[in-house]
Write an enzyme that holds these catalytic residues in place. Structure first.
Site, PDB file in Angstrom:
ATOM      1  N   VAL A  91      -6.388 -18.191   4.808  1.00  0.00           N
ATOM      2  CA  VAL A  91      -6.197 -19.611   5.381  1.00  0.00           C
ATOM      3  C   VAL A  91      -4.944 -19.316   6.546  1.00  0.00           C
ATOM      4  O   VAL A  91      -4.093 -19.028   6.099  1.00  0.00           O
ATOM      5  CB  VAL A  91      -5.720 -20.582   4.208  1.00  0.00           C
ATOM      6  CG1 VAL A  91      -5.304 -21.863   4.971  1.00  0.00           C
ATOM      7  CG2 VAL A  91      -6.834 -20.828   3.473  1.00  0.00           C
ATOM      8  N   GLU A 182      10.026  -0.327 -13.449  1.00  0.00           N
ATOM      9  CA  GLU A 182       8.764   0.396 -13.910  1.00  0.00           C
ATOM     10  C   GLU A 182       8.162   1.598 -13.204  1.00  0.00           C
ATOM     11  O   GLU A 182       7.919   2.539 -13.758  1.00  0.00           O
ATOM     12  CB  GLU A 182       7.737  -0.867 -14.242  1.00  0.00           C
ATOM     13  CG  GLU A 182       8.027  -1.702 -15.372  1.00  0.00           C
ATOM     14  CD  GLU A 182       7.289  -2.939 -15.443  1.00  0.00           C
ATOM     15  OE1 GLU A 182       7.455  -3.560 -16.774  1.00  0.00           O
ATOM     16  OE2 GLU A 182       6.502  -3.283 -14.293  1.00  0.00           O
TER      17      GLU A 182
END
Lengths: 438, 438
Positions: A91, A182
């Site tokens: 979009v 992480e």
């Protein structure tokens, strides 16, 4: 302009109100699932044909999981929804005055619009200076990073130049949030347990992992205790954590820090932040710090028929004066809540305000270690936190097949100190990277 | 020229003879495994860092398996081999007079050279006319094809133009050998069982699968009976099999057949044939029909120190006057045999001639159907053949992790009539295809 030249959205008209959802992420899919039994027509738009479980993307990038196990086909989700349509389309613009959205393949009228377009990498206005870094928000990016990391080691064994070797063996990550921590932990694990078997020619004492963070601590969204614990875990892995360190630019070979210092490195992972993936069409007063302002019902201020949920929305409450954190649990809860409110809306009953139920925060740091903050119950770390981290991630992963394959991979990785997935699928990444950039 | 600019092969010198193997395919890895206990230095070169189980590549292309489960890291294979080196490098030229090979990253001396470079797509001199077709020999190609197929359906739901729809829904495969038959069968299965659930808007009666074969039968390498059985199975799936049909060219939209007919299609899978992946450096008399001529010991004629095995080698025997078929079992057996002969060679014992042990041939055609030819015991088809096909492929697949994940995926696909792996990872494939071509 491209292959979509001859295409149109083409959604059949019905008597039922048409709800258009932009984005099949955590929020978008929760709503899609829950609207199933309402008398509405649903149109889901996403530029990918799959949903990405972003919290595990770092494991794809570090050779722990295959991309197919952290993603899920969006069409599968909508299979049993009678009047629903999925379109793979980006979009470009929302036109509230026309009640239409505009995509690369044409426009579409909506009765209700839900913006769930999530977030994208935030370069804080310095995208040009850091365009050679690796973002980690989408599956192809994770695959790029994986190939790049492994390719670096293939190059090291073919390099005699010590400076070049040093650049190849230095892995920098910017951003001390969950993703940065992480990735650093996973690289630490690769260094300690996995790669030395593959590359007996390389002295892994020379592999450096540098985590760069602008503030004075790690995991700013979590407790002080967890931040300190994560720092200790990373240090145990030999990660060089640089707090209070700001970056100036990166040329693919050297990271220039503010203050003059530079770090030689051919790998910079950009985990410094995300921003709302705002779509054009709203006046400036509707946007607050790059997110769309919504009221307590996730309604975009000033519109009765436009809603925004998840990362792209900012709902300012007493508890969260700057909006909720940009995290999966918020997106999931807002999605579920909005779906319920839609029932009220259609029945002309009053809407209920959203209230975030804080279940806590967590991050994992390599093998057997994680940090968890529980509301009211304090924080803890270590092996038990790591187990909880795994159970929760498995639980939220969509699809029986994915859960089982991820579980199997984790067990395999844990017991063998190995990674099964080490294919360099794209060579010459550096050259192609610029072309592929969003 | 590229990222490998500053690199060199750099293999330490030893007293032991250096055996250089070009190619980590079926033949190359068998030799690598078996040479482990000999007093040699081993150097394995491959342009990828993984070995590809090519017989299952078509399942990657048709969304049945993830790429990581049909490939295996080559370094893992060599982990317990004391004096071994893997280099991710493409060999450009062999210089027998210097006893050297030349790669993009420098030259390397060998004491013995084993050419196991396999095969590549054969366009029969018409590569220019068919450069928009999809070959299926490598993992990235399989991923490209998967994304292309799925993207076509995404486009169909956005297309109103009937001619365009027809082009998108017509899938052509050229070549009636095992790969062509298996791709056609897998597409038939997608059409019948999998895709209609995903795309309720599409009338799948209009999805056409066309298999084009130049000769008068399918599976030329197998028995007449199996060829006919495969034809029947494909017809049951609604595949339009065009025998005795030659192709002229393809422009990405239309396939022009010899004789003037044309087929409108945006997908042409090229499974028409392979040729030896011959490396420059030999005089023309050493090359027979695009493969390197070897004696009964897999020695390249005229050299004591150069061997060729598998698809790239042609060993003409009484039984196989044109050389053995270009199939995995031949490569595996030649690899094993040559490794044994190396022991004799090093001990100055006489070499033993290679003898192919024909274990039979097989091909699968979608769900629950396959054809098997057993030597002396005739041929059979159906469900039992399909089970045997699966067991054999699982057996030959390398690695416990891969076997288990493939088995799980097959069970999942079988019981759910579904495919878990449907991600379109590369959009705008058509545009990028030409750039990515080998």
């Amino acid at each position: 302009m491209d292959v979509f030249d001859k295409l149109t959205l083409h959604i059949p008209d019905t008597d039922k109100p048409r709800i258009v959802i932009i984005g099949g992420g955590f929020a978008g899919i929760e709503i899609s699932k829950k609207l199933k039994n309402l008398p509405v027509q649903l149109v889901l738009l996403d530029r990918h044909n799959y949903y990405t479980f972003i919290p595990l993307l770092y494991q794809v990038a570090t050779a722990g999981l295959e991309p197919d196990s952290v993603a899920w086909p969006l069409r599968k989700l909508m299979e049993d929804f009678p009047d629903s349509y999925f379109r793979m389309a980006k979009v470009n613009r929302i036109a509230p005055e026309e009640k239409k959205i505009y995509t690369a393949v044409g426009a579409l009228h909506y009765d209700y619009l839900i913006i769930a377009s999530g977030s994208r990498t935030n370069y804080f206005g310095m995208e040009d200076k850091f365009k050679l870094s690796f973002p980690l928000k989408r599956v192809p990016q994770a695959l790029d990073l994986r190939s790049h990391i492994l390719q670096n080691f293939e190059k090291v064994v073919m390099t005699q130049d010590e400076e070049e070797k040093n650049k190849l063996l230095t892995f920098c990550i910017v951003g001390g949030g969950p993703t940065g921590v992480e990735v650093a932990g996973a690289l630490g694990e690769l260094k300690q347990h996995v790669l030395p078997k593959d590359y007996p020619e390389i002295d892994f004492a020379f592999m450096r992992i540098v985590l760069i963070e602008g503030t004075g601590r790690l995991l700013n969204g979590m407790s002080e205790k967890s931040g300190k614990r994560a720092l200790q875990y990373l240090k145990d892995f030999g990660v060089d954590v640089r707090l209070n360190t700001m970056m100036d630019s990166y040329n693919g070979q050297e990271i220039f820090l503010k203050g003059g210092e530079k770090i030689q490195s051919q790998t910079l992972v950009w985990a410094a932040g995300v921003q709302g993936n705002v779509i054009d069409g709203f006046s400036e007063d509707k946007i607050i710090k790059g997110r769309i302002a919504v009221d307590a019902y996730n309604r975009v201020a000033g519109y009765e028929d436009i809603f925004a949920v998840g990362d792209v929305a900012v709902m300012r409450t007493e508890h969260f004066p700057n909006g909720h954190p940009m995290l999966a649990p918020v997106a999931i809860q807002q999605g579920k809540h909005l779906a319920k409110n839609f029932k009220n809306l259609l029945e002309k009953a009053p809407l209920k305000p959203f209230k975030y139920f804080d279940k806590g925060y967590m991050a994992t740091i390599g093998r057997k270690r994680a940090v968890v903050d529980l509301p009211k119950r304090g924080s803890f770390g270590g092996f038990f936190a790591w187990l909880i981290w795994m159970v929760i991630h498995l639980f939220f992963l969509i699809g029986f097949r994915n859960k089982l394959i991820v579980l199997f991979n984790w067990a395999y990785n844990y017991f063998t100190y190995d990674r099964g997935i080490r294919l360099i699928i794209r060579t010459f990444i550096n050259e192609e990277k610029n072309k592929k950039k969003e």
